[in-house]
Design an enzyme around this catalytic site. Structure first.
Site, PDB file in Angstrom:
ATOM      1  N   ASN A  41       8.071  -5.639  -1.242  1.00 37.68           N
ATOM      2  CA  ASN A  41       8.031  -4.519  -0.310  1.00 37.68           C
ATOM      3  C   ASN A  41       6.586  -4.463   0.184  1.00 37.68           C
ATOM      4  O   ASN A  41       5.717  -3.905  -0.493  1.00 37.68           O
ATOM      5  CB  ASN A  41       8.425  -3.205  -0.986  1.00 37.68           C
ATOM      6  CG  ASN A  41       8.427  -2.062   0.013  1.00 37.68           C
ATOM      7  OD1 ASN A  41       7.908  -2.193   1.125  1.00 37.68           O
ATOM      8  ND2 ASN A  41       9.010  -0.932  -0.370  1.00 37.68           N
ATOM      9  N   GLU A  48      12.895  -9.445   1.082  1.00 33.77           N
ATOM     10  CA  GLU A  48      12.075  -8.353   1.627  1.00 33.77           C
ATOM     11  C   GLU A  48      12.838  -7.046   1.420  1.00 33.77           C
ATOM     12  O   GLU A  48      14.016  -6.953   1.785  1.00 33.77           O
ATOM     13  CB  GLU A  48      11.861  -8.618   3.126  1.00 33.77           C
ATOM     14  CG  GLU A  48      11.105  -7.534   3.861  1.00 33.77           C
ATOM     15  CD  GLU A  48      11.028  -7.815   5.368  1.00 33.77           C
ATOM     16  OE1 GLU A  48      11.384  -8.933   5.821  1.00 33.77           O
ATOM     17  OE2 GLU A  48      10.621  -6.891   6.107  1.00 33.77           O
ATOM     18  N   PRO A  72       0.790  -1.228   0.000  1.00 33.11           N
ATOM     19  CA  PRO A  72       0.000   0.000   0.000  1.00 33.11           C
ATOM     20  C   PRO A  72       0.825   1.281   0.000  1.00 33.11           C
ATOM     21  O   PRO A  72       1.872   1.355   0.644  1.00 33.11           O
ATOM     22  CB  PRO A  72      -0.822  -0.105   1.292  1.00 33.11           C
ATOM     23  CG  PRO A  72      -0.137  -1.136   2.115  1.00 33.11           C
ATOM     24  CD  PRO A  72       0.523  -2.072   1.165  1.00 33.11           C
ATOM     25  N   ASN A  73       0.304   2.241  -0.731  1.00 33.04           N
ATOM     26  CA  ASN A  73       0.836   3.609  -0.819  1.00 33.04           C
ATOM     27  C   ASN A  73       2.102   3.739  -1.661  1.00 33.04           C
ATOM     28  O   ASN A  73       2.561   4.850  -1.922  1.00 33.04           O
ATOM     29  CB  ASN A  73       1.063   4.216   0.587  1.00 33.04           C
ATOM     30  CG  ASN A  73      -0.207   4.225   1.408  1.00 33.04           C
ATOM     31  OD1 ASN A  73      -1.221   4.746   0.943  1.00 33.04           O
ATOM     32  ND2 ASN A  73      -0.194   3.637   2.589  1.00 33.04           N
ATOM     33  N   HIS A  79      12.779  -2.725   1.800  1.00 33.10           N
ATOM     34  CA  HIS A  79      12.208  -1.444   2.250  1.00 33.10           C
ATOM     35  C   HIS A  79      13.078  -0.329   1.706  1.00 33.10           C
ATOM     36  O   HIS A  79      14.309  -0.402   1.815  1.00 33.10           O
ATOM     37  CB  HIS A  79      12.166  -1.363   3.781  1.00 33.10           C
ATOM     38  CG  HIS A  79      11.435  -2.522   4.376  1.00 33.10           C
ATOM     39  ND1 HIS A  79      10.072  -2.634   4.314  1.00 33.10           N
ATOM     40  CD2 HIS A  79      11.895  -3.647   4.968  1.00 33.10           C
ATOM     41  CE1 HIS A  79       9.716  -3.782   4.868  1.00 33.10           C
ATOM     42  NE2 HIS A  79      10.800  -4.418   5.266  1.00 33.10           N
ATOM     43  N   TYR A 111      11.225   8.703   1.238  1.00 35.41           N
ATOM     44  CA  TYR A 111      11.148   7.682   0.173  1.00 35.41           C
ATOM     45  C   TYR A 111      11.808   8.106  -1.135  1.00 35.41           C
ATOM     46  O   TYR A 111      11.844   7.309  -2.079  1.00 35.41           O
ATOM     47  CB  TYR A 111       9.676   7.304  -0.077  1.00 35.41           C
ATOM     48  CG  TYR A 111       9.012   6.710   1.151  1.00 35.41           C
ATOM     49  CD1 TYR A 111       9.379   5.449   1.614  1.00 35.41           C
ATOM     50  CD2 TYR A 111       8.041   7.415   1.869  1.00 35.41           C
ATOM     51  CE1 TYR A 111       8.796   4.903   2.752  1.00 35.41           C
ATOM     52  CE2 TYR A 111       7.450   6.882   3.004  1.00 35.41           C
ATOM     53  CZ  TYR A 111       7.836   5.628   3.438  1.00 35.41           C
ATOM     54  OH  TYR A 111       7.264   5.091   4.562  1.00 35.41           O
ATOM     55  N   ALA A 146       3.303  -0.911   4.649  1.00 34.72           N
ATOM     56  CA  ALA A 146       2.790  -0.931   6.028  1.00 34.72           C
ATOM     57  C   ALA A 146       2.375  -2.333   6.479  1.00 34.72           C
ATOM     58  O   ALA A 146       2.383  -2.626   7.693  1.00 34.72           O
ATOM     59  CB  ALA A 146       1.622   0.041   6.157  1.00 34.72           C
ATOM     60  N   ARG A 206       5.072  11.299  -2.350  1.00 37.14           N
ATOM     61  CA  ARG A 206       4.805  11.062  -0.940  1.00 37.14           C
ATOM     62  C   ARG A 206       6.106  11.167  -0.135  1.00 37.14           C
ATOM     63  O   ARG A 206       7.087  10.506  -0.471  1.00 37.14           O
ATOM     64  CB  ARG A 206       4.261   9.637  -0.866  1.00 37.14           C
ATOM     65  CG  ARG A 206       4.347   8.953   0.446  1.00 37.14           C
ATOM     66  CD  ARG A 206       4.153   7.445   0.260  1.00 37.14           C
ATOM     67  NE  ARG A 206       3.929   6.847   1.557  1.00 37.14           N
ATOM     68  CZ  ARG A 206       4.333   5.636   1.890  1.00 37.14           C
ATOM     69  NH1 ARG A 206       4.954   4.866   1.033  1.00 37.14           N
ATOM     70  NH2 ARG A 206       4.096   5.190   3.087  1.00 37.14           N
ATOM     71  N   ARG A 230      13.489   4.260  12.221  1.00 36.73           N
ATOM     72  CA  ARG A 230      12.235   5.011  12.231  1.00 36.73           C
ATOM     73  C   ARG A 230      11.432   4.713  13.494  1.00 36.73           C
ATOM     74  O   ARG A 230      11.984   4.273  14.499  1.00 36.73           O
ATOM     75  CB  ARG A 230      11.470   4.702  10.935  1.00 36.73           C
ATOM     76  CG  ARG A 230      12.294   5.137   9.694  1.00 36.73           C
ATOM     77  CD  ARG A 230      11.541   4.952   8.411  1.00 36.73           C
ATOM     78  NE  ARG A 230      10.315   5.782   8.393  1.00 36.73           N
ATOM     79  CZ  ARG A 230       9.369   5.653   7.479  1.00 36.73           C
ATOM     80  NH1 ARG A 230       9.493   4.748   6.504  1.00 36.73           N
ATOM     81  NH2 ARG A 230       8.305   6.422   7.527  1.00 36.73           N
TER      82      ARG A 230
HETATM   83  C1  DHK Z   1       7.203   1.688   2.997  1.00 35.52           C
HETATM   84  C2  DHK Z   1       6.099   2.014   3.706  1.00 35.52           C
HETATM   85  O1  DHK Z   1       5.002   2.443   3.088  1.00 35.52           O
HETATM   86  C3  DHK Z   1       6.065   1.960   5.166  1.00 35.52           C
HETATM   87  O2  DHK Z   1       4.798   1.644   5.682  1.00 35.52           O
HETATM   88  C4  DHK Z   1       7.108   1.014   5.748  1.00 35.52           C
HETATM   89  C5  DHK Z   1       8.385   1.042   3.614  1.00 35.52           C
HETATM   90  C6  DHK Z   1       8.473   1.262   5.103  1.00 35.52           C
HETATM   91  C7  DHK Z   1       9.647   1.381   2.852  1.00 35.52           C
HETATM   92  O3  DHK Z   1      10.591   1.924   3.420  1.00 35.52           O
HETATM   93  O4  DHK Z   1       9.716   1.042   1.660  1.00 35.52           O
HETATM   94  O5  DHK Z   1       7.187   1.203   7.131  1.00 35.52           O
END
Ligand code: DHK
Length: 156
Positions: free
Chosen positions: A81, A105, A17-18, A107, A30, A84, A25, A114
């Site tokens: 990835n 995995e 998500p997101n 991130h 990011y 959340a 964002r 964090r």
């Molecule tokens: C991305 C997200 O959206 C967060 O919810 C994770 C992760 C970290 C990232 O660092 O790619 O906590």
């Protein structure tokens, strides 16, 4: 008669998500690259490694789970990835536990630097390895590791 070349193994690259909002964002966390930029990086890296990538993103937990189930038949490895869902989803952990090939995995941010709630990952318990804090490059590193683990043509 020459033998048909074997098709390159497929790796699923799954995004939670997101991550569709990358580039718009919280750029300080990011970065400025979009998910389309990361998809391009994955395809370029995969073709150098003798792999193919099936790149997907969903905001829905059950869709990610269905894709992990499909990977049992279709993918030589998974880069995920979970965003959340990393920190909340026993269901994604269970789906991955039923997948017997390499799982990387990823991130983008360093989750260990964090908030405390981001420092626990359900997915790490079932992943072959974890890459956190390398930005978008983490995806290329994950594909490189998968190529090595599955002995893809250029991954040895
Ligand atoms: C991305 C997200 O959206 C967060 O919810 C994770 C992760 C970290 C990232 O660092 O790619 O906590």
């Amino acid at each position: 008669m020459s033998a048909e070349p074997r098709p390159s193994p497929v790796v699923f690259v799954l995004n939670g998500p997101n991550l569709n909002l990358l580039g718009k964002r919280q750029q300080e966390i990011y970065g400025s690259e979009t998910l389309a930029d990361i998809e391009r990086l994955c395809h370029d890296t995969a073709s150098r490694l003798g792999l193919r990538v099936d790149f997907r993103q969903s905001n829905a937990e059950h869709v990610l789970i269905d894709w992990i189930h499909a990977a049992r038949e279709e993918a030589a490895g998974i880069v995920i990835n979970p965003a959340a869902y990393t920190h909340t989803s026993v269901a994604i952990m269970d789906a991955l536990a039923a997948y017997s090939r390499p799982i990387l995995e990823v991130h983008i941010s360093n989750i260990h630097k964090r908030e405390p709630f981001r420092q626990h990952s359900y997915v790490s318990a079932v992943a072959s390895a974890v890459i956190s804090g390398c930005g978008s490059q983490g995806y290329a590193l994950a594909l490189t590791r998968i190529a090595h683990l599955i002995e893809a043509p250029a991954g040895r």
